[in-house]
Design a protein around this motif. Sequence first.
Motif, PDB file in Angstrom:
ATOM      1  N   UNK A 289       1.108  -1.193   0.254  1.00  0.00           N
ATOM      2  CA  UNK A 289      -0.315  -0.023   0.102  1.00  0.00           C
ATOM      3  C   UNK A 289       0.881   1.437  -0.048  1.00  0.00           C
ATOM      4  N   UNK A 290       1.910   1.219   0.538  1.00  0.00           N
ATOM      5  CA  UNK A 290       2.644   2.477   0.903  1.00  0.00           C
ATOM      6  C   UNK A 290       3.261   2.711  -0.254  1.00  0.00           C
ATOM      7  N   UNK A 291       3.425   1.285  -1.773  1.00  0.00           N
ATOM      8  CA  UNK A 291       4.287   1.579  -2.784  1.00  0.00           C
ATOM      9  C   UNK A 291       3.255   2.126  -3.491  1.00  0.00           C
ATOM     10  N   UNK A 292       1.701   2.574  -3.124  1.00  0.00           N
ATOM     11  CA  UNK A 292       0.757   2.904  -3.995  1.00  0.00           C
ATOM     12  C   UNK A 292      -0.051   2.496  -4.552  1.00  0.00           C
ATOM     13  N   UNK A 293      -0.207   0.803  -4.384  1.00  0.00           N
ATOM     14  CA  UNK A 293      -1.119  -0.434  -4.482  1.00  0.00           C
ATOM     15  C   UNK A 293      -2.763  -0.325  -3.240  1.00  0.00           C
ATOM     16  N   UNK A 294      -2.957  -0.090  -4.418  1.00  0.00           N
ATOM     17  CA  UNK A 294      -4.816   0.342  -3.731  1.00  0.00           C
ATOM     18  C   UNK A 294      -5.617  -1.272  -3.810  1.00  0.00           C
ATOM     19  N   UNK A 295      -5.481  -2.607  -4.322  1.00  0.00           N
ATOM     20  CA  UNK A 295      -5.887  -3.763  -4.482  1.00  0.00           C
ATOM     21  C   UNK A 295      -4.782  -4.773  -4.511  1.00  0.00           C
ATOM     22  N   UNK A 296      -4.903  -5.817  -3.876  1.00  0.00           N
ATOM     23  CA  UNK A 296      -4.110  -6.690  -4.579  1.00  0.00           C
ATOM     24  C   UNK A 296      -4.409  -8.285  -4.721  1.00  0.00           C
ATOM     25  N   UNK A 297      -3.236  -9.301  -5.095  1.00  0.00           N
ATOM     26  CA  UNK A 297      -3.566 -10.448  -5.367  1.00  0.00           C
ATOM     27  C   UNK A 297      -2.902 -11.235  -4.931  1.00  0.00           C
ATOM     28  N   UNK A 298      -3.782 -12.484  -4.154  1.00  0.00           N
ATOM     29  CA  UNK A 298      -2.414 -13.464  -4.047  1.00  0.00           C
ATOM     30  C   UNK A 298      -3.446 -14.401  -4.232  1.00  0.00           C
ATOM     31  N   UNK A 299      -2.420 -15.303  -5.104  1.00  0.00           N
ATOM     32  CA  UNK A 299      -2.618 -15.939  -6.265  1.00  0.00           C
ATOM     33  C   UNK A 299      -2.254 -17.581  -5.746  1.00  0.00           C
ATOM     34  N   UNK A 300      -3.147 -18.726  -6.736  1.00  0.00           N
ATOM     35  CA  UNK A 300      -2.489 -19.764  -6.450  1.00  0.00           C
ATOM     36  C   UNK A 300      -2.947 -20.346  -4.207  1.00  0.00           C
ATOM     37  N   UNK A 301      -4.221 -20.171  -3.951  1.00  0.00           N
ATOM     38  CA  UNK A 301      -4.125 -20.361  -2.624  1.00  0.00           C
ATOM     39  C   UNK A 301      -5.180 -21.422  -2.244  1.00  0.00           C
ATOM     40  N   UNK A 302      -5.691 -22.038  -1.510  1.00  0.00           N
ATOM     41  CA  UNK A 302      -6.549 -23.578  -1.098  1.00  0.00           C
ATOM     42  C   UNK A 302      -7.131 -22.340   0.872  1.00  0.00           C
ATOM     43  N   UNK A 303      -6.349 -21.472   1.209  1.00  0.00           N
ATOM     44  CA  UNK A 303      -6.348 -20.972   2.697  1.00  0.00           C
ATOM     45  C   UNK A 303      -7.487 -19.830   2.177  1.00  0.00           C
ATOM     46  N   UNK A 304      -8.152 -19.455   1.931  1.00  0.00           N
ATOM     47  CA  UNK A 304      -9.114 -18.736   2.240  1.00  0.00           C
ATOM     48  C   UNK A 304      -9.740 -17.974   3.708  1.00  0.00           C
ATOM     49  N   UNK A 305     -10.138 -18.749   4.594  1.00  0.00           N
ATOM     50  CA  UNK A 305     -10.479 -18.341   5.747  1.00  0.00           C
ATOM     51  C   UNK A 305      -9.169 -17.627   6.810  1.00  0.00           C
TER      52      UNK A 305
END
Length: 326
Positions: A289-305
Motif C-alpha cells: 500500500x505504501x508503494x501505491x497499490x490499492x488492491x492486491x491479488x494473492x495467487x494460487x491458494x486454498x487458504x481462503x479463511x
Amino acid sequence: MGTQLGKLEIRPLRLDDEIDVVGVWNRAMGDLFPLRPRLLHQTTLGDPDLQEGDALVAWVEGRPRGFALARSWPPHAAHGEAQGWLEAVVVDPEVQRRGFGTALADEAERHLAAQGITAIWAGGGPAMFFPGVCTELQAGLHFVERRGYALFHRTHDLLGDLDAMPCLSRVDAALEAAGAEVRPCAEDEWEAAEAFLEREFPGTWPRDRRRHRRMGAPAHEIYLLWAKGEIIGLAQTYTDQSPVLGPSVYWAPALGAAEGGLGPIGLAEEWRGRGLGLALLARALEGLQSRGAHRAVIDWTELTGFYGILGFRVWRSYLLGPRVLG
C-alpha cells in the motif's frame, strides 16, 4: 523444428512473433487475462531457462494464429522433476474449431515426451500463467479434459482491497510477544533469504526467486520476518510496475492501475501457531500500500479463511490436474 499440417505450420516462437502472439491471446481471452508484451517476453524468450521448442506459434496461411507454452524444468535446475506443464494453448477466435488448438497441444506434448516427461500438468510450471484451467473458461476445461487430463484439484486467486484492510491489534501483539519485526529485504540480505527458503520451503519457491533474481528482480520487494537475529518468515510482493512481474500481478490490467500482488509467503515451522504468519501478511500488504497499490491479488491458494481475515475474497478459481503419458 517445423510441423506442417496442410495450411498449418507450427514453429518455435521468435522475437518478431511476440506482438502478433499478444494480439492472438488478447482476442481469445484478453477480457479475463489481458496479456502485455513485456509479460509474454518475460515468460518466454526473456526467461534464461526457456528451452528450444517450449514456446510454439501456429501459423495459418502465413499468419500467427495460435500459441502454446509447454515446459519442464531444465536439467541444471535444482530440484528438477520428471514432469512437465502445459501452461497455455491459445487460438485466435477467427480460426477456432478447425483443429489448430489440438495440433498445437499435440506438438507441445510431443516436445515434453521427447524429454522423458511422464506426467504433464494442465497449468502451473515455470511461467506460472495460471494455477490450472480457469473455471470461467468452459471451452478450455472441456479441451483439456478431452485430452485426458484429470482435473481434480481446485485452487484460487484472491482479491483484496488494501484501502479497506482492517487494522488488527493482534498483529502488533504477536510481533511484540515474539520480539519480531518485519522489514524489506536489503540487497546484502538476499543470500540469507534464499537460504531460509531452501531450508524451510525447498523446491519451487527458492528456484523461482533465483530465476527472477537473474532476470533483475530487486531484493526490497521481499519482506522478511526477523526474530532473535534470524529470518523466520518471508513474503514476496509485486506491483504492476515491478521490474520482473510475478504471477499475482500478471493480470493487473484487468483490474486497473495501481494494483499489487503477494505470494509466496511462508513462516518457519517452529514459529507457527503464534499469529506471526498473519503479522507478516499484514505488514507486507501495508508495504504494498505504501508503494501505491490499492488492491492486491494473492495467487494460487486454498487458504481462503486465513486470507479472509484481512478481507480477501475469491476472484478466480482454477482446476488443476495431470495427464499421465504412455
